[in-house]
Write a protein that holds these residues in place. Structure first.
Motif, PDB file in Angstrom:
ATOM      1  N   SER A  67      59.046  32.887  43.358  1.00  0.00           N
ATOM      2  CA  SER A  67      58.260  33.804  44.052  1.00  0.00           C
ATOM      3  C   SER A  67      57.765  35.019  43.531  1.00  0.00           C
ATOM      4  CB  SER A  67      58.705  33.994  45.551  1.00  0.00           C
ATOM      5  OG  SER A  67      59.871  34.438  45.585  1.00  0.00           O
ATOM      6  N   ARG A  68      58.968  35.665  42.802  1.00  0.00           N
ATOM      7  CA  ARG A  68      58.895  36.817  42.311  1.00  0.00           C
ATOM      8  C   ARG A  68      57.878  37.074  41.128  1.00  0.00           C
ATOM      9  NH1 ARG A  68      57.863  41.894  42.661  1.00  0.00           N
ATOM     10  NH2 ARG A  68      58.401  43.008  40.598  1.00  0.00           N
ATOM     11  N   SER A  69      57.934  35.975  40.347  1.00  0.00           N
ATOM     12  CA  SER A  69      56.975  35.781  39.347  1.00  0.00           C
ATOM     13  C   SER A  69      55.392  35.605  39.784  1.00  0.00           C
ATOM     14  CB  SER A  69      57.075  34.249  38.709  1.00  0.00           C
ATOM     15  OG  SER A  69      58.568  34.197  38.161  1.00  0.00           O
ATOM     16  N   PHE A  70      55.392  35.474  40.909  1.00  0.00           N
ATOM     17  CA  PHE A  70      53.894  35.804  41.520  1.00  0.00           C
ATOM     18  C   PHE A  70      53.466  37.146  41.202  1.00  0.00           C
ATOM     19  CE2 PHE A  70      53.887  31.483  43.262  1.00  0.00           C
ATOM     20  CZ  PHE A  70      52.756  31.112  43.225  1.00  0.00           C
ATOM     21  N   ALA A  71      54.455  37.983  41.998  1.00  0.00           N
ATOM     22  CA  ALA A  71      54.177  39.277  41.887  1.00  0.00           C
ATOM     23  C   ALA A  71      54.165  40.086  40.583  1.00  0.00           C
ATOM     24  CB  ALA A  71      55.507  40.144  42.832  1.00  0.00           C
ATOM     25  N   GLU A  72      54.970  39.467  39.674  1.00  0.00           N
ATOM     26  CA  GLU A  72      55.110  40.390  38.390  1.00  0.00           C
ATOM     27  C   GLU A  72      53.844  39.823  37.525  1.00  0.00           C
ATOM     28  OE1 GLU A  72      59.904  40.271  37.671  1.00  0.00           O
ATOM     29  OE2 GLU A  72      58.689  38.366  37.108  1.00  0.00           O
ATOM     30  N   CYS A  73      53.450  38.703  37.739  1.00  0.00           N
ATOM     31  CA  CYS A  73      52.035  38.114  36.820  1.00  0.00           C
ATOM     32  C   CYS A  73      50.973  39.104  37.568  1.00  0.00           C
ATOM     33  CB  CYS A  73      51.651  36.658  37.403  1.00  0.00           C
ATOM     34  SG  CYS A  73      52.779  35.597  36.483  1.00  0.00           S
ATOM     35  N   GLY A  74      50.973  39.382  38.955  1.00  0.00           N
ATOM     36  CA  GLY A  74      49.827  39.970  39.276  1.00  0.00           C
ATOM     37  C   GLY A  74      49.961  41.573  38.977  1.00  0.00           C
ATOM     38  N   GLU A  75      51.036  42.017  38.690  1.00  0.00           N
ATOM     39  CA  GLU A  75      51.475  43.608  37.983  1.00  0.00           C
ATOM     40  C   GLU A  75      50.512  43.283  36.438  1.00  0.00           C
ATOM     41  OE1 GLU A  75      55.394  44.173  38.615  1.00  0.00           O
ATOM     42  OE2 GLU A  75      55.220  44.289  40.904  1.00  0.00           O
ATOM     43  N   ASP A  76      51.203  42.495  35.938  1.00  0.00           N
ATOM     44  CA  ASP A  76      50.645  42.429  34.532  1.00  0.00           C
ATOM     45  C   ASP A  76      49.066  42.290  34.480  1.00  0.00           C
ATOM     46  OD1 ASP A  76      51.309  41.514  31.582  1.00  0.00           O
ATOM     47  OD2 ASP A  76      50.051  40.041  32.140  1.00  0.00           O
ATOM     48  N   ARG A  77      48.572  41.425  35.256  1.00  0.00           N
ATOM     49  CA  ARG A  77      47.045  41.340  35.326  1.00  0.00           C
ATOM     50  C   ARG A  77      46.526  42.503  35.732  1.00  0.00           C
ATOM     51  NH1 ARG A  77      45.606  38.885  31.589  1.00  0.00           N
ATOM     52  NH2 ARG A  77      43.385  38.854  32.662  1.00  0.00           N
ATOM     53  N   HIS A  78      47.016  43.368  36.641  1.00  0.00           N
ATOM     54  CA  HIS A  78      46.442  44.535  37.020  1.00  0.00           C
ATOM     55  C   HIS A  78      46.272  45.626  35.613  1.00  0.00           C
ATOM     56  CE1 HIS A  78      46.592  43.902  41.113  1.00  0.00           C
ATOM     57  NE2 HIS A  78      46.138  45.101  41.453  1.00  0.00           N
ATOM     58  N   GLY A 183      41.310  34.780  39.582  1.00  0.00           N
ATOM     59  CA  GLY A 183      41.983  33.392  39.994  1.00  0.00           C
ATOM     60  C   GLY A 183      43.251  33.368  39.036  1.00  0.00           C
ATOM     61  N   ARG A 184      44.354  32.830  39.695  1.00  0.00           N
ATOM     62  CA  ARG A 184      45.653  32.818  38.762  1.00  0.00           C
ATOM     63  C   ARG A 184      45.569  31.746  37.680  1.00  0.00           C
ATOM     64  NH1 ARG A 184      48.158  33.421  44.156  1.00  0.00           N
ATOM     65  NH2 ARG A 184      48.505  35.612  44.466  1.00  0.00           N
ATOM     66  N   ASP A 185      44.771  30.720  37.838  1.00  0.00           N
ATOM     67  CA  ASP A 185      44.910  29.539  36.919  1.00  0.00           C
ATOM     68  C   ASP A 185      44.121  29.785  35.685  1.00  0.00           C
ATOM     69  OD1 ASP A 185      46.617  28.348  38.819  1.00  0.00           O
ATOM     70  OD2 ASP A 185      45.189  26.921  39.394  1.00  0.00           O
ATOM     71  N   TYR A 186      43.003  29.847  35.819  1.00  0.00           N
ATOM     72  CA  TYR A 186      41.878  30.350  34.897  1.00  0.00           C
ATOM     73  C   TYR A 186      41.707  31.693  34.416  1.00  0.00           C
ATOM     74  CZ  TYR A 186      41.262  25.288  35.854  1.00  0.00           C
ATOM     75  OH  TYR A 186      41.611  24.136  36.290  1.00  0.00           O
ATOM     76  N   LEU A 187      42.344  32.634  34.976  1.00  0.00           N
ATOM     77  CA  LEU A 187      42.092  33.893  34.906  1.00  0.00           C
ATOM     78  C   LEU A 187      40.376  34.276  34.990  1.00  0.00           C
ATOM     79  CD1 LEU A 187      44.607  34.744  32.075  1.00  0.00           C
ATOM     80  CD2 LEU A 187      44.941  34.568  34.609  1.00  0.00           C
ATOM     81  N   THR A 188      39.842  34.068  35.794  1.00  0.00           N
ATOM     82  CA  THR A 188      38.285  34.145  36.087  1.00  0.00           C
ATOM     83  C   THR A 188      38.323  35.250  36.967  1.00  0.00           C
ATOM     84  OG1 THR A 188      38.248  32.562  37.834  1.00  0.00           O
ATOM     85  CG2 THR A 188      37.623  31.721  35.532  1.00  0.00           C
ATOM     86  N   GLN A 189      37.411  36.100  36.410  1.00  0.00           N
ATOM     87  CA  GLN A 189      37.171  37.454  37.181  1.00  0.00           C
ATOM     88  C   GLN A 189      35.927  37.409  38.029  1.00  0.00           C
ATOM     89  OE1 GLN A 189      37.664  37.791  33.471  1.00  0.00           O
ATOM     90  NE2 GLN A 189      39.911  37.753  34.069  1.00  0.00           N
ATOM     91  N   ARG A 190      35.819  37.856  39.128  1.00  0.00           N
ATOM     92  CA  ARG A 190      34.974  38.037  40.300  1.00  0.00           C
ATOM     93  C   ARG A 190      34.715  39.417  40.640  1.00  0.00           C
ATOM     94  NH1 ARG A 190      32.626  32.645  39.941  1.00  0.00           N
ATOM     95  NH2 ARG A 190      34.476  31.048  39.785  1.00  0.00           N
ATOM     96  N   PRO A 191      33.990  40.123  39.880  1.00  0.00           N
ATOM     97  CA  PRO A 191      33.643  41.500  40.351  1.00  0.00           C
ATOM     98  C   PRO A 191      32.683  41.453  41.733  1.00  0.00           C
ATOM     99  CG  PRO A 191      33.160  41.207  38.137  1.00  0.00           C
ATOM    100  CD  PRO A 191      33.300  39.884  38.532  1.00  0.00           C
ATOM    101  N   ILE A 192      32.938  42.244  42.610  1.00  0.00           N
ATOM    102  CA  ILE A 192      32.195  42.281  43.786  1.00  0.00           C
ATOM    103  C   ILE A 192      32.152  43.724  44.108  1.00  0.00           C
ATOM    104  CG2 ILE A 192      32.013  41.532  46.396  1.00  0.00           C
ATOM    105  CD1 ILE A 192      33.898  39.172  45.791  1.00  0.00           C
ATOM    106  N   ALA A 193      30.725  44.380  44.205  1.00  0.00           N
ATOM    107  CA  ALA A 193      30.206  45.559  44.807  1.00  0.00           C
ATOM    108  C   ALA A 193      30.174  45.561  46.190  1.00  0.00           C
ATOM    109  CB  ALA A 193      29.322  46.095  44.018  1.00  0.00           C
TER     110      ALA A 193
END
Length: 262
Positions: A67-78, A183-193
């Motif tokens: 579960s901690r890995s989810f947070a760490e992955c999110g921080e890395d992607r940020h 998205g966490r699996d394919y790392l697809t970015q969805r920019p939304i203004a």
């Protein structure tokens, strides 16, 4: 090493099953009182922010390696998304923007591309992911990582994030938020203004003011029951409202009970 030595002593199943159990085993971390300020990411529920302002001790954080890995992955992607956008001509340094526009915000800390800001006016403390300037329009950047199945269908900001966006627009004096959902699996970015209207800014200003003014009587504030599952104040909140139904009010500061009519 003591933790793993204890596990070795108790082992009664296959080594691969042992490791699988270690990765998923929950353990409690040290819990600290949060800063007594409002967090935009928690604005879905006014009551939770009242507890935060009052200095209520959060529930003990329980997590596993997984579960901690989810947070760490999110921080890395940020950090990686920020680093990429910082190389473009659209990137705006948040600290410089705050000073140049003379906003009612204090810069508390700058870590990499992220800036920790504080609004004395609303008693709000938040980390700004960044800002963009595109065709003369300023956008507050907010990055979110999510399950791939949700990302594949993403066409607008999540409802639970809207008040966070409104508050950013209010305090940063902009009309636009640029959400980047990944998205966490394919790392697809969805920019939304997202454009934030004057009415939405007025609505969130009233919402923030209510939290500050009514924090001592949280039963008068809005409670989002959909957010209860992951709320770090769930235990205290349940105890408080259970007592209130019996005509007893718990004084948050002293922990003592008194007649709710008093």
């Amino acid at each position: 090493m003591k933790y793993f030595e204890e596990k070795a002593e108790k082992r009664s199943f296959a080594p691969d099953a042992l490791l699988a159990a270690l990765f998923n085993e929950l353990h409690a971390d040290e819990t600290e009182v949060r800063s007594q300020t409002i967090s935009p990411s928690g604005l879905a529920c006014q009551v939770s922010q009242a507890w935060k302002l009052l200095g209520v001790m959060p529930d003990k954080a329980v997590e596993s390696f997984q579960s901690r890995s989810f947070a760490e992955c999110g921080e890395d992607r940020h950090e990686r998304i920020q680093a990429f956008l910082a190389k473009t001509p659209y990137w705006v340094d948040v600290e410089e923007y705050v000073k140049e526009k003379k906003l009612e915000l204090e810069v508390l800390e700058k870590t990499g591309y992220e800036v920790l800001l504080y609004s004395p006016k609303y008693n709000v403390r938040f980390r700004c992911d960044g800002m963009l300037l595109i065709d003369g329009i300023y956008y507050v950047l907010e990055i979110k990582t999510e399950r791939q199945i949700a990302n594949d269908k993403r066409t607008e900001p999540a409802e639970k994030h809207l008040k966070q966006g409104y508050s950013y627009a209010l305090m940063m004096c902009v009309d636009w938020i640029m959400w980047v959902y990944e998205g966490r699996d394919y790392l697809t970015q969805r920019p939304i203004a997202q454009r934030v209207t004057k009415d939405e800014k007025a609505e969130i200003e009233k919402y923030l003011t209510e939290i500050v003014q009514l924090k001592d009587t949280p039963e008068k504030l809005y409670m989002d029951k959909k957010a209860c599952g992951g709320c770090e104040y769930k235990s205290f909140c349940q105890e408080y409202f259970k007592a209130l139904k019996k005509g007893v009010r718990i004084d948050v500061k002293t922990g003592t009970a008194c007649n709710s009519a008093q």
